[in-house]
Motif scaffolding. Structure first.
Motif, mmCIF file in Angstrom:
data_model
loop_
_atom_site.group_PDB
_atom_site.id
_atom_site.type_symbol
_atom_site.label_atom_id
_atom_site.label_comp_id
_atom_site.label_asym_id
_atom_site.label_seq_id
_atom_site.Cartn_x
_atom_site.Cartn_y
_atom_site.Cartn_z
ATOM 1 N N ALA A 13 -25.388 -6.939 -24.574
ATOM 2 C CA ALA A 13 -24.919 -8.266 -25.038
ATOM 3 C C ALA A 13 -23.383 -8.789 -24.448
ATOM 4 C CB ALA A 13 -24.964 -8.948 -26.215
ATOM 5 N N GLU A 14 -22.598 -7.412 -24.800
ATOM 6 C CA GLU A 14 -21.174 -7.778 -24.310
ATOM 7 C C GLU A 14 -20.910 -7.823 -22.954
ATOM 8 O OE1 GLU A 14 -18.582 -8.577 -26.247
ATOM 9 O OE2 GLU A 14 -19.661 -9.159 -28.197
ATOM 10 N N THR A 15 -21.625 -6.668 -22.092
ATOM 11 C CA THR A 15 -21.715 -6.416 -20.759
ATOM 12 C C THR A 15 -21.944 -7.789 -19.959
ATOM 13 O OG1 THR A 15 -22.173 -4.143 -21.208
ATOM 14 C CG2 THR A 15 -22.145 -5.081 -18.750
ATOM 15 N N LEU A 16 -23.168 -8.196 -20.357
ATOM 16 C CA LEU A 16 -23.605 -9.734 -19.604
ATOM 17 C C LEU A 16 -22.312 -10.930 -19.773
ATOM 18 C CD1 LEU A 16 -27.137 -9.582 -20.696
ATOM 19 C CD2 LEU A 16 -26.236 -9.242 -18.504
ATOM 20 N N ARG A 17 -21.729 -10.760 -20.770
ATOM 21 C CA ARG A 17 -20.885 -11.982 -21.103
ATOM 22 C C ARG A 17 -19.449 -11.279 -20.414
ATOM 23 N NH1 ARG A 17 -18.505 -13.079 -27.036
ATOM 24 N NH2 ARG A 17 -17.699 -10.904 -26.742
ATOM 25 N N ALA A 18 -19.223 -10.306 -20.521
ATOM 26 C CA ALA A 18 -17.902 -9.668 -19.440
ATOM 27 C C ALA A 18 -18.180 -9.975 -18.109
ATOM 28 C CB ALA A 18 -17.568 -8.334 -19.769
ATOM 29 N N ALA A 22 -14.542 -14.949 -15.896
ATOM 30 C CA ALA A 22 -13.491 -14.929 -14.766
ATOM 31 C C ALA A 22 -12.368 -13.858 -14.800
ATOM 32 C CB ALA A 22 -12.702 -16.417 -14.882
ATOM 33 N N ARG A 23 -12.121 -13.223 -15.952
ATOM 34 C CA ARG A 23 -11.184 -12.245 -16.053
ATOM 35 C C ARG A 23 -11.554 -11.134 -15.065
ATOM 36 N NH1 ARG A 23 -9.957 -8.866 -21.584
ATOM 37 N NH2 ARG A 23 -9.389 -11.342 -22.220
ATOM 38 N N THR A 24 -13.001 -10.650 -15.158
ATOM 39 C CA THR A 24 -13.248 -9.506 -14.738
ATOM 40 C C THR A 24 -13.145 -9.874 -12.965
ATOM 41 O OG1 THR A 24 -14.986 -9.309 -16.341
ATOM 42 C CG2 THR A 24 -15.436 -8.167 -14.261
ATOM 43 N N LEU A 25 -13.438 -11.066 -12.511
ATOM 44 C CA LEU A 25 -13.150 -10.995 -11.110
ATOM 45 C C LEU A 25 -11.803 -11.187 -10.856
ATOM 46 C CD1 LEU A 25 -16.050 -14.068 -10.693
ATOM 47 C CD2 LEU A 25 -16.297 -11.719 -9.784
ATOM 48 N N LEU A 111 -17.771 -0.100 -32.705
ATOM 49 C CA LEU A 111 -16.739 0.559 -31.947
ATOM 50 C C LEU A 111 -17.270 1.244 -30.381
ATOM 51 C CD1 LEU A 111 -13.648 1.230 -32.112
ATOM 52 C CD2 LEU A 111 -14.319 3.356 -33.073
ATOM 53 N N LEU A 112 -18.323 2.065 -30.672
ATOM 54 C CA LEU A 112 -18.881 2.578 -29.244
ATOM 55 C C LEU A 112 -19.330 1.473 -28.157
ATOM 56 C CD1 LEU A 112 -20.435 5.770 -30.999
ATOM 57 C CD2 LEU A 112 -18.373 5.633 -29.483
ATOM 58 N N GLY A 113 -19.967 0.613 -29.014
ATOM 59 C CA GLY A 113 -20.753 -0.415 -27.981
ATOM 60 C C GLY A 113 -19.466 -1.013 -27.363
ATOM 61 N N LYS A 114 -18.343 -1.368 -27.976
ATOM 62 C CA LYS A 114 -17.152 -2.196 -27.331
ATOM 63 C C LYS A 114 -16.622 -1.050 -26.117
ATOM 64 C CE LYS A 114 -16.713 -6.181 -29.698
ATOM 65 N NZ LYS A 114 -16.656 -7.399 -28.775
ATOM 66 N N PHE A 115 -16.512 0.031 -26.613
ATOM 67 C CA PHE A 115 -15.988 0.917 -25.687
ATOM 68 C C PHE A 115 -16.864 1.133 -24.463
ATOM 69 C CE2 PHE A 115 -16.292 5.362 -24.481
ATOM 70 C CZ PHE A 115 -14.636 5.751 -24.074
ATOM 71 N N LEU A 116 -18.158 1.241 -24.580
ATOM 72 C CA LEU A 116 -19.010 1.367 -23.541
ATOM 73 C C LEU A 116 -19.037 0.035 -22.629
ATOM 74 C CD1 LEU A 116 -22.372 3.066 -24.968
ATOM 75 C CD2 LEU A 116 -20.447 4.031 -23.670
ATOM 76 N N VAL A 117 -18.883 -0.980 -23.013
ATOM 77 C CA VAL A 117 -18.773 -2.181 -22.426
ATOM 78 C C VAL A 117 -17.414 -2.128 -21.180
ATOM 79 C CG1 VAL A 117 -18.074 -4.578 -22.485
ATOM 80 C CG2 VAL A 117 -19.774 -3.773 -24.089
ATOM 81 N N GLN A 118 -16.303 -1.839 -21.997
ATOM 82 C CA GLN A 118 -15.264 -1.389 -21.078
ATOM 83 C C GLN A 118 -15.572 -0.211 -19.989
ATOM 84 O OE1 GLN A 118 -12.977 -3.937 -21.109
ATOM 85 N NE2 GLN A 118 -14.009 -4.556 -23.091
ATOM 86 N N THR A 119 -16.103 0.538 -20.412
ATOM 87 C CA THR A 119 -16.258 1.749 -19.405
ATOM 88 C C THR A 119 -17.196 1.446 -18.503
ATOM 89 O OG1 THR A 119 -16.034 3.330 -21.469
ATOM 90 C CG2 THR A 119 -17.366 4.095 -19.331
ATOM 91 N N THR A 120 -18.388 0.506 -18.830
ATOM 92 C CA THR A 120 -19.297 0.145 -17.764
ATOM 93 C C THR A 120 -18.512 -0.844 -16.683
ATOM 94 O OG1 THR A 120 -21.095 0.093 -19.291
ATOM 95 C CG2 THR A 120 -21.268 -1.222 -17.264
ATOM 96 N N LEU A 121 -17.823 -1.894 -17.276
ATOM 97 C CA LEU A 121 -16.870 -2.727 -16.141
ATOM 98 C C LEU A 121 -16.097 -1.456 -15.290
ATOM 99 C CD1 LEU A 121 -15.890 -5.581 -18.655
ATOM 100 C CD2 LEU A 121 -17.712 -5.624 -16.684
ATOM 101 N N LEU A 122 -15.477 -0.824 -15.708
ATOM 102 C CA LEU A 122 -14.688 0.053 -14.993
ATOM 103 C C LEU A 122 -15.212 0.954 -14.257
ATOM 104 C CD1 LEU A 122 -11.563 1.143 -15.097
ATOM 105 C CD2 LEU A 122 -12.240 2.867 -16.530
ATOM 106 N N VAL A 123 -16.604 1.399 -14.743
ATOM 107 C CA VAL A 123 -17.181 2.180 -13.636
ATOM 108 C C VAL A 123 -17.705 1.412 -12.414
ATOM 109 C CG1 VAL A 123 -19.536 3.179 -13.412
ATOM 110 C CG2 VAL A 123 -18.231 3.826 -15.317
ATOM 111 N N GLY A 124 -18.018 0.098 -12.897
ATOM 112 C CA GLY A 124 -18.561 -0.626 -11.516
ATOM 113 C C GLY A 124 -17.467 -1.119 -10.692
ATOM 114 N N LEU A 125 -16.335 -1.454 -11.207
ATOM 115 C CA LEU A 125 -15.289 -2.323 -10.482
ATOM 116 C C LEU A 125 -14.493 -1.011 -9.618
ATOM 117 C CD1 LEU A 125 -13.646 -4.637 -13.010
ATOM 118 C CD2 LEU A 125 -15.533 -5.112 -10.992
ATOM 119 N N VAL A 126 -14.350 0.279 -10.257
ATOM 120 C CA VAL A 126 -13.738 1.324 -9.631
ATOM 121 C C VAL A 126 -14.498 1.764 -8.498
ATOM 122 C CG1 VAL A 126 -12.617 3.557 -10.018
ATOM 123 C CG2 VAL A 126 -12.088 1.791 -11.538
ATOM 124 N N LEU A 127 -15.850 1.740 -8.644
ATOM 125 C CA LEU A 127 -16.770 2.204 -7.553
ATOM 126 C C LEU A 127 -16.593 1.308 -6.306
ATOM 127 C CD1 LEU A 127 -18.817 4.088 -6.597
ATOM 128 C CD2 LEU A 127 -20.509 2.818 -7.967
#
Length: 261
Positions: A13-18, A22-25, A111-127
């Motif tokens: 849910a949090e990943t789809l929202r993130a 616009a901040r992500t872009l 806590l882990l869900g929030k952490f994984l959301v940020q990790t997922t965004l980081l994985v994709g954007l850095v890739l």
């Protein structure tokens, strides 16, 4: 199993929202521009952007110029991570909306869900950025084989990810300390620059004073090991970054457990 389901629900849910944010872009654009500036700067220092065929002696290794680009880009990653997730916890603690989540899910799952959301965004954007730099390496070094490109892409992507996870966890800790997102952001930046000063002071006083040992307390000090050709050095650095990640996440969990949400 229930805990895993809770983490998966929060993460999805949090990943789809993130992703729709616009901040992500904006952050992707800022990080891309910073990486482009580093690439141009390092290329100019090396004496030119394109290398003639035959200039790469070892086709299985990333050219030194390109590897230096990745290493310099690590300097910007903690700032990028801070801007990406400084309000991941404090944004909900401040509005008290976290109470509704903790009624349905464990605090550790949140806590882990929030952490994984940020990790997922980081994985994709850095890739995305890493693929762009590797493609440039193919252009600048025509003798770089496709296999070498793929292997080096995986290597630098994993090294960048391992490096970043500790700072994602640090941002989670800082976001757990305050109800106001602005305070989380400022405190997070202070810690990032404090780590930088500790590393610089540690390197300056290395072998001359007890202050030289400060460098061992900073995550960025171990980044060179992630790009080492020695698997033992890479593994050792990876374990150290894992330790930093667990330490910061454990601190965040302890903070949330002790405060009135």
């Amino acid at each position: 199993m229930d805990g895993l389901k809770e983490i998966a629900v929060i993460w999805s849910a949090e990943t789809l929202r993130a992703i729709r944010s616009a901040r992500t872009l904006v952050l992707l654009g800022l990080y891309a521009m910073a990486c482009l500036a580093v690439l141009l700067f390092v290329t100019l220092l090396s004496g030119g952007s394109r290398v003639q065929p035959g200039a790469t002696p070892d086709l299985e290794q990333l050219p030194g110029v390109i590897e230096n680009v990745f290493k310099v880009n690590l300097f910007f990653l903690p700032i990028y991570v801070t801007l990406m997730g400084f309000d991941q916890i404090s944004g909900e603690v401040g509005t008290r909306s976290i109470r509704y989540v903790t009624l349905r899910a464990r605090l550790s799952s949140l806590l882990l869900g929030k952490f994984l959301v940020q990790t997922t965004l980081l994985v994709g954007l850095v890739l995305i950025i890493d693929v762009g730099i590797i493609l440039y390496a193919r252009y600048a070094f025509p003798n770089l084989t496709l296999m070498a490109m793929a292997l080096n892409l995986v290597k630098v992507w994993l090294a960048t990810l391992v490096f970043s996870l500790s700072y994602v966890a640090l941002t989670t800790l800082c976001s757990s300390l305050f109800r106001a997102s602005g305070l989380s952001l400022v405190f997070n930046f202070c810690l990032v620059f404090a780590f930088l000063l500790m590393e610089l002071a540690g390197r300056y006083y290395e072998g001359r004073s007890i202050l030289g040992y400060l460098r061992f307390l900073t995550p960025s000090y171990y980044s060179t090991g992630l790009f080492s050709q020695d698997l033992a050095d890479m593994g050792r650095s990876g374990l150290i970054y894992l330790s930093f990640t667990l330490l910061f996440l454990g601190g965040a969990y302890g903070v949330l457990r002790s405060r009135d949400l």
